[in-house]
Design an enzyme around this catalytic site. Structure first.
Site, short mmCIF file in Angstrom:
data_model
loop_
_atom_site.label_atom_id
_atom_site.label_comp_id
_atom_site.label_asym_id
_atom_site.label_seq_id
_atom_site.Cartn_x
_atom_site.Cartn_y
_atom_site.Cartn_z
N LEU A 1 1.01 -4.20 0.27
CA LEU A 1 1.44 -5.17 -0.74
C LEU A 1 0.37 -6.25 -0.97
O LEU A 1 -0.42 -6.55 -0.08
CB LEU A 1 2.76 -5.80 -0.30
CG LEU A 1 3.90 -4.76 -0.15
CD1 LEU A 1 5.05 -5.32 0.66
CD2 LEU A 1 4.36 -4.30 -1.52
N PRO A 2 0.37 -6.86 -2.17
CA PRO A 2 -0.78 -7.68 -2.57
C PRO A 2 -0.83 -9.11 -2.03
O PRO A 2 -1.92 -9.67 -1.92
CB PRO A 2 -0.68 -7.69 -4.09
CG PRO A 2 0.78 -7.49 -4.38
CD PRO A 2 1.27 -6.56 -3.30
N THR B 1 -2.94 -7.08 3.67
CA THR B 1 -3.70 -8.20 4.23
C THR B 1 -2.95 -9.47 3.85
O THR B 1 -3.02 -9.93 2.71
CB THR B 1 -5.13 -8.22 3.67
OG1 THR B 1 -5.78 -7.00 3.96
CG2 THR B 1 -5.93 -9.36 4.30
N LYS C 1 -8.93 -8.46 10.35
CA LYS C 1 -9.16 -8.00 8.98
C LYS C 1 -9.69 -9.12 8.10
O LYS C 1 -10.61 -8.94 7.30
CB LYS C 1 -7.87 -7.43 8.40
CG LYS C 1 -7.92 -7.13 6.90
CD LYS C 1 -8.94 -6.05 6.56
CE LYS C 1 -9.15 -5.92 5.05
NZ LYS C 1 -7.96 -5.54 4.32
#
Length: 299
Positions: free
Chosen positions: A68-69, A98, A173
């Protein structure tokens, strides 16, 4: 054990779609949900079952992947009124997004109250890596939960076990993405300066990559997307801004001053404000060119 599980996937966009496709192509039964009708139709055509909500996915699958964004969307999908937390079947959430360690920890705590484990598993390698199965998967969570899904990660690429707490992989990340985006920004400045000074772009990249200046931008993005003029790496400037913003905030929360990280963040944010939010990240070099009086050669 993963072979016996019905899998779910929420968020089949630029990164999620090729990963979901790979799961199906490797023989796994998949139920999916997204607002993108085109993506749903593409995956449905090769065997995916389309659900009407995130909760319906969690009602059907023991293991649910999310890609998901934004942190807000992830939190809503996981803990919202019709979220995964209310699913009858889900036992493990594997988050490939992320979203930052704080959001990941909050969601993991909320899911654990319902007996659902979270495997924090952001990925790196871009859309091309997702298609080819060459992603780097950074996984953090209880060893027992990771063991349940370890074989599935092999379908996506190479797995790195980061730790036993959700959020640890998110931090790694974000640090990785901050390094990558900062390298691209400074390489763009060096590239435009070199061209304006009369240097050959191909020769420049060859020398950088043979010497101490090489980095991910000189080795990969400039030869493949900038020099050919395709600008199709598959990651928008707006997403870079989100990731580097989260990275800077997390590092500052850890007491690191982030002088260089903040500067890189400002460069990307300024490009986004100049109509660049939806443009491919490799087009940053065009903005550097325009800021340098428009006489460079970036296409």
């Amino acid at each position: 054990m993963s072979e016996q599980m019905k899998l779910g996937f929420v968020g089949v966009g630029v990164m999620g779609r090729p990963m979901a496709r790979r799961l199906i192509e490797h023989g796994h039964s998949l139920v999916i949900y997204d607002h993108n009708e085109e993506a749903l139709a593409e995956l449905s055509a090769i065997g995916a079952q389309v659900a009407g909500s995130a909760r319906q996915v969690a009602d059907s699958a023991q293991v649910v992947f999310t890609s998901l964004p934004t942190p807000a969307i992830f939190k809503d999908v996981a803990l919202g009124a019709d979220g995964l937390v209310f699913g009858k079947t889900i036992r493990i959430l594997v988050d490939l997004s992320t979203v930052g360690s704080r959001t990941e920890q909050e969601v993991a705590a909320g899911l654990l109250e319902k007996g659902i484990e979270t495997v924090d598993a952001p990925i790196s390698g871009g859309a091309a890596g997702a298609q080819k199965g060459t992603l780097a998967v950074m996984a953090a969570g209880k060893p027992e939960a990771i063991d349940q899904v370890r074989e599935l990660f092999d379908i996506f690429g190479k797995v790195f076990i980061v730790g036993e707490k959700a959020g640890q992989a998110q931090l790694l990340k974000l640090l990785n993405n901050m390094l990558s985006s900062t390298a691209f920004a400074i390489t763009s400045e060096a590239f435009v300066a070199g061209v304006k000074g009369g240097l050959d772009p191909e020769v420049m990249m060859s020398v950088f990559n043979a010497g101490s200046g090489k980095n991910g931008a000189t080795l990969d993005k400039f030869p493949k997307q900038v020099l050919p003029g395709t600008f199709d790496f598959g990651f928008p400037i707006g997403s870079v801004c989100k990731d580097i913003g989260l990275a800077v905030e997390e590092c500052q929360a850890l007491g690191v001053p982030m002088w260089l990280g903040n500067t890189a963040r400002q460069v990307w944010n300024y490009a986004a404000m100049q109509d660049g939010k939806s443009r491919d990240m490799t087009e940053l070099v065009k903005y550097v060119e325009s800021w340098s009086d428009g006489k460079g050669v970036a296409r």
